[in-house]
Design a protein around this motif. Structure first.
Motif, PDB file in Angstrom:
ATOM      1  N   PRO A 127       0.655  -1.278   0.010  1.00 21.12           N
ATOM      2  CA  PRO A 127       0.115   0.100   0.031  1.00 21.12           C
ATOM      3  C   PRO A 127       0.978   1.207   0.032  1.00 21.12           C
ATOM      4  O   PRO A 127       0.351   2.294  -0.504  1.00 21.12           O
ATOM      5  N   CYS A 128       2.098   1.185   0.377  1.00 25.35           N
ATOM      6  CA  CYS A 128       2.899   2.383   0.542  1.00 25.35           C
ATOM      7  C   CYS A 128       3.321   2.939  -0.725  1.00 25.35           C
ATOM      8  O   CYS A 128       3.730   3.867  -0.879  1.00 25.35           O
ATOM      9  N   HIS A 129       3.426   1.806  -1.782  1.00 28.41           N
ATOM     10  CA  HIS A 129       3.951   2.305  -3.016  1.00 28.41           C
ATOM     11  C   HIS A 129       2.799   2.466  -4.267  1.00 28.41           C
ATOM     12  O   HIS A 129       3.244   2.102  -5.434  1.00 28.41           O
ATOM     13  N   GLY A 146      10.640   2.921  -0.129  1.00 26.39           N
ATOM     14  CA  GLY A 146      10.106   3.798   0.683  1.00 26.39           C
ATOM     15  C   GLY A 146       9.445   3.196   2.109  1.00 26.39           C
ATOM     16  O   GLY A 146       9.807   3.206   3.125  1.00 26.39           O
ATOM     17  N   CYS A 147       8.786   1.807   1.703  1.00 27.19           N
ATOM     18  CA  CYS A 147       8.168   1.183   2.824  1.00 27.19           C
ATOM     19  C   CYS A 147       9.584   0.564   3.658  1.00 27.19           C
ATOM     20  O   CYS A 147      10.294   0.115   2.747  1.00 27.19           O
ATOM     21  N   ASP A 148       9.475   0.704   4.892  1.00 22.53           N
ATOM     22  CA  ASP A 148      10.713   0.283   5.553  1.00 22.53           C
ATOM     23  C   ASP A 148      11.915  -0.104   5.146  1.00 22.53           C
ATOM     24  O   ASP A 148      13.009   0.432   4.893  1.00 22.53           O
ATOM     25  N   LYS A 149      12.075  -1.443   4.774  1.00 23.13           N
ATOM     26  CA  LYS A 149      13.201  -2.316   4.555  1.00 23.13           C
ATOM     27  C   LYS A 149      13.483  -1.982   3.112  1.00 23.13           C
ATOM     28  O   LYS A 149      14.756  -2.211   2.847  1.00 23.13           O
ATOM     29  N   HIS A 177       4.094   5.995   2.480  1.00 20.11           N
ATOM     30  CA  HIS A 177       4.427   5.244   3.462  1.00 20.11           C
ATOM     31  C   HIS A 177       4.147   5.760   4.965  1.00 20.11           C
ATOM     32  O   HIS A 177       3.135   6.886   4.813  1.00 20.11           O
ATOM     33  N   CYS A 178       4.378   5.220   5.916  1.00 20.28           N
ATOM     34  CA  CYS A 178       3.789   5.494   7.351  1.00 20.28           C
ATOM     35  C   CYS A 178       4.141   7.035   7.569  1.00 20.28           C
ATOM     36  O   CYS A 178       5.263   7.527   7.296  1.00 20.28           O
ATOM     37  N   MET A 179       3.157   7.734   8.209  1.00 19.73           N
ATOM     38  CA  MET A 179       3.654   9.083   8.155  1.00 19.73           C
ATOM     39  C   MET A 179       3.699   9.530   9.483  1.00 19.73           C
ATOM     40  O   MET A 179       3.865  11.061   9.852  1.00 19.73           O
ATOM     41  N   THR A 224      10.021   3.911  10.783  1.00 20.12           N
ATOM     42  CA  THR A 224      11.270   3.608  10.080  1.00 20.12           C
ATOM     43  C   THR A 224      11.439   3.938   8.633  1.00 20.12           C
ATOM     44  O   THR A 224      12.187   4.239   8.023  1.00 20.12           O
ATOM     45  N   ALA A 225      10.173   4.145   8.100  1.00 17.29           N
ATOM     46  CA  ALA A 225      10.056   4.608   6.651  1.00 17.29           C
ATOM     47  C   ALA A 225      10.466   5.889   6.472  1.00 17.29           C
ATOM     48  O   ALA A 225      11.541   6.330   5.646  1.00 17.29           O
ATOM     49  N   SER A 226      10.000   6.936   7.208  1.00 14.48           N
ATOM     50  CA  SER A 226      10.649   8.446   7.212  1.00 14.48           C
ATOM     51  C   SER A 226      11.678   8.487   7.809  1.00 14.48           C
ATOM     52  O   SER A 226      12.526   9.307   7.398  1.00 14.48           O
TER      53      SER A 226
HETATM   54 FE1  FES Z   1       4.837   0.769   4.394  1.00 10.82          FE
HETATM   55 FE2  FES Z   1       4.670   1.505   7.313  1.00 10.82          FE
HETATM   56  S1  FES Z   1       3.577   0.032   6.095  1.00 10.82           S
HETATM   57  S2  FES Z   1       5.914   2.111   5.657  1.00 10.82           S
END
Ligand code: FES
Length: 543
Positions: free
Chosen positions: A25-27, A93-96, A166-168, A172-174
Motif C-alpha cells: 500500500p505504501c507504493h 520507501g516502505c521500511d526495508k 509510507h507511514c506518516m 522506520t520509513a520516514s
Molecule cells: Fe509501509 Fe509503514 S507499512 S512504511
C-alpha cells in the motif's frame, strides 16, 4: 519493442528499480511515478528501462520483511550488474526497501539516485489526527482495556491510511528516507514531500533528469558515502527522533561502503544531539505537518553546528550548500537548539551481562520512572508462548515486573520481527498502567513507544545470556548508567549455560538455509557476511 537505434544509441541507460506491487500500500503511486521518472530521463537525453524488483510490504510479508531485506539488496545489485545499466533510479520507501535498494546499489557502485515514496497524508478519525503505527498501538491497548468499542476500532482502520505513501509518523520509513537524503542519495528536500503532493511527481521527474547527468559526471555512491556522511546521517536520525531500526540498517549500509560504523558511534553522537522534530511517536505532529513546516532541509539547517557541511551530495553540491537558506515555517514542529524537545540521549546503547554485545533503548519513548528500574522477570520462551499467556489472569505479573521475550532475534524468530513492544498484560492495563520494562532480542516498529529494550545481542537462539533468564530473576535496567544486568551469580549462570541445548536448524534448504548460515547479529547490521565490503565483483563478459 518499437525502439529505433537512435532512441538509445549513445545514451546512458538508466535502470529504474521499481518496488511497486499490488500488495504494497505504501507504493501504490509508483506505477504512475515511474512514468514521471522516465519522462525526466527522456528529457535529459537518457534511455529509461524499468526493472521491477521484489517489494517488501510491512503489513503483509511474513514472518517479517527483515528476513528479505538482504534478498532485495542482492536482487538490486545483480539486476544492475547483469543488465546493461549505466545508472540507476531506486524507487522505495516502505521500511526495508530503502536500505535494501541502497545496499545493493552501493555494492554495485553505479551512479544511483533514490526516489523516496513520500509519507501518506495524516489519518483522521472524528476530527483527531491519526498517525500510522503509533495510533494503532495506542488504540489497540485502549480496545483491550475496554475504553473504546470494536466499532471504534473498525472506524479507525478505515481512516488511518487514506492516501498513497509510507507511514506518516517518524517510523522506520520516514527515518530511512531522511537518512538517504542526508547521505546525499536523493535530491535535496525529496524525503519530506507527501506522496500525494504534486511536488512529489515533480521531484520524480527531476530525479530522472539528474541521474542522466550523474552518469556523464560518473558520480557514484562511493563518492557520497563516507565516514562523514554516515555520521551526518546518524546525527540527523537522532535529531528527528528516528526509528531504532535505523541503527541496524545504517550499520549494514556503511559496511557495504567499507565504513566501520558501530553501536558506539550511535551512543557518542546521541550524547550531544538534541531532538528537534516534534513528530510522533516521540512528539505530536505528523510528516505532512513536517513538510509544511519546512521539512528535513529546514531541520538540518537548525542542526548545522553538529553536521559536517562539506559532504558531497547527488546534485553535485555539498550538504551545507543544499540546506543554506532553508527556513522553518512552524517552530513548534521543527524546534531550534534552544527549544529542543529533548536535549540529548534520544537513544541509549546498553551493555551488561545480559547484553555483552549491546542492546538499545529510546529513553524519550519510555516513561521516565522506568529509566532506572529493577524488577522480577516474567519470561516468554517465544512469541507463541507470549501470545498464549500474556492476558492470562493467573500470570504472576504486576507493573513492577520485567517482561522478557526470547527467540525473537535474527535467527530465533527468524528475521528479527518487530515484536519488541510486548503488549502490557491485560490485568496491568486495567490498573491504568501503560508502560512497563520489556526486554527482547527483537526489533520494534519505529512507530512504537515504551520502555522497550531491543536488539539484545547475542540473541537467545544462539546461546546469548538472554537464553538463560528464568521467571523471578531480578533484572536491573539503568539507562543513565547504560547498564542492563541480570542479577544472577556467575556460578548459577554457568550452570544454566551448561544445561542449555542449541535448537535444531530451522531450514534444510532454500533461501532460509542461506539466511541462517550467513546472517550477522543486530550489532553488526544483520547483513549476510559475504555481502559486506570485499573485493570487486567483475562485470559479466558479453559474448
Ligand atoms: Fe509501509 Fe509503514 S507499512 S512504511
Amino acid at each position: 519493442m518499437g525502439f529505433d537505434r537512435s532512441d538509445y544509441g549513445g545514451k546512458p541507460v538508466i535502470a529504474i528499480i521499481n518496488t511497486w506491487s499490488d500488495i504494497n500500500p505504501c507504493h501504490t503511486h509508483f506505477k504512475q511515478r515511474v512514468e514521471d521518472v522516465k519522462r525526466g530521463v527522456w528529457a535529459a537525453g537518457g534511455f529509461p528501462v524499468e526493472l521491477p524488483a521484489m517489494t517488501l510490504s510491512e503489513p503483509f510479508q511474513k514472518p517479517t520483511t527483515m528476513l528479505y531485506r538482504n534478498l532485495l539488496a542482492m536482487e538490486t545489485e545483480e539486476l544492475l550488474r547483469s543488465y546493461p545499466a549505466d545508472g540507476a533510479v531506486l524507487m522505495g520507501g516502505c521500511d526495508k526497501t530503502t536500505p535494501a535498494l541502497i545496499m545493493g546499489a552501493t555494492s554495485m557502485n553505479l551512479p544511483a539516485l533514490f526516489v523516496p515514496a513520500g509519507p501518506m497524508l495524516r489519518g483522521n478519525w472524528g476530527g483527531a489526527a491519526l498517525g500510522s503505527g503509533s495510533d494503532v498501538w495506542k488504540y489497540w491497548a485502549e480496545l483491550r482495556a475496554g475504553t473504546i468499542t470494536e466499532q471504534d476500532w473498525q472506524d479507525i482502520e478505515q481512516c488511518i491510511a487514506r492516501s498513497p505513501g509510507h507511514c506518516m509518523t517518524m517510523g522506520t520509513a520516514s527515518t530511512m528516507t531522511s537518512a538517504a537524503e542526508v547521505l546525499g542519495l536523493t535530491l535535496p528536500g525529496a524525503a519530506s514531500i507527501p506522496a500525494a503532493d504534486s511536488r512529489h511527481a515533480l521531484m520524480a521527474a527531476a530525479t530522472g533528469k539528474r541521474i542522466v547527468a550523474m552518469v556523464w559526471e560518473d558520480l557514484k555512491p562511493s563518492a557520497l558515502l563516507t565516514d562523514a556522511s554516515f555520521r551526518n546521517a546518524v546525527t540527523a536520525v537522532l535529531a528527528i527522533g528516528g526509528s531504532t531500526n535505523a541503527i541496524i540498517h545504517l550499520i549494514a549500509m556503511a559496511r557495504r561502503a567499507g565504513i566501520r560504523l558501530g553501536l558506539d558511534d550511535f551512543e557518542s553522537l546521541a550524547r550531544r544531539t538534541p531532538l528537534l522534530a516534534n513528530l510522533r511517536p516521540a512528539g505530536t505532529y505528523l510528516m505532512e505537518d513536517f513538510y509544511y513546516a519546512g521539512g528535513l532541509r529546514a531541520l538540518l539547517n537548525n542542526l548545522r553546528d553538529l553536521l559536517d557541511p562539506g559532504t558531497l551530495t547527488a546534485n553535485g553540491r555539498t550538504l551545507g550548500e543544499n540546506i543554506t537558506g532553508a527556513r522553518v515555517l512552524n517552530d513548534d514542529v521543527i524546534r531550534g537548539m534552544e527549544t529542543a524537545l529533548v536535549g540529548s540521549d534520544t537513544l541509549a546503547v546498553l551493555r551488561g551481562n545480559l547484553a555483552p554485545d549491546g542492546a538499545v533503548i529510546k529513553p524519550p519513548a519510555a516513561e521516565p520512572r522506568l529509566h532506572r528500574h529493577t524488577g522480577r522477570a516474567v519470561v516468554f520462551a517465544d512469541y507463541n508462548d507470549m501470545a498464549a499467556r500474556i492476558d492470562d489472569p493467573g500470570l504472576p505479573v504486576d507493573q513492577t515486573s520485567v517482561l522478557v521475550l526470547k527467540n525473537a532475534g535474527p535467527l530465533g524468530a527468524p528475521g528479527m520481527p518487530e515484536w519488541g513492544q510486548l503488549p502490557i498484560p491485560k490485568k496491568v492495563l486495567e490498573k491504568g498502567v501503560r508502560d512497563m520494562v520489556r526486554i527482547s532480542d527483537a526489533r520494534m516498529s519505529g512507530t512504537s513507544y515504551g520502555a522497550c529494550v531491543l536488539h539484545v545481542a547475542p540473541e537467545a537462539y544462539i546461546g546469548g545470556p538472554l537464553a538463560f533468564v528464568q521467571d523471578g530473576d531480578l533484572i536491573e535496567l539503568d539507562v543513565p548508567a547504560r547498564r542492563l544486568m541480570l542479577q544472577v551469580g556467575d556460578e548459577e549462570l554457568a550452570r544454566r549455560r551448561a544445561a542449555w541445548q542449541p535448537p535444531p536448524p530451522r531450514y534444510a534448504r532454500g533461501y532460509g538455509a542461506l539466511y541462517v548460515r550467513h546472517i550477522t547479529q543486530a550489532n553488526e547490521g544483520c547483513d549476510f557476511d559475504f555481502l559486506e565490503a570485499g573485493g570487486p565483483t567483475p562485470e559479466p563478459e558479453i559474448h
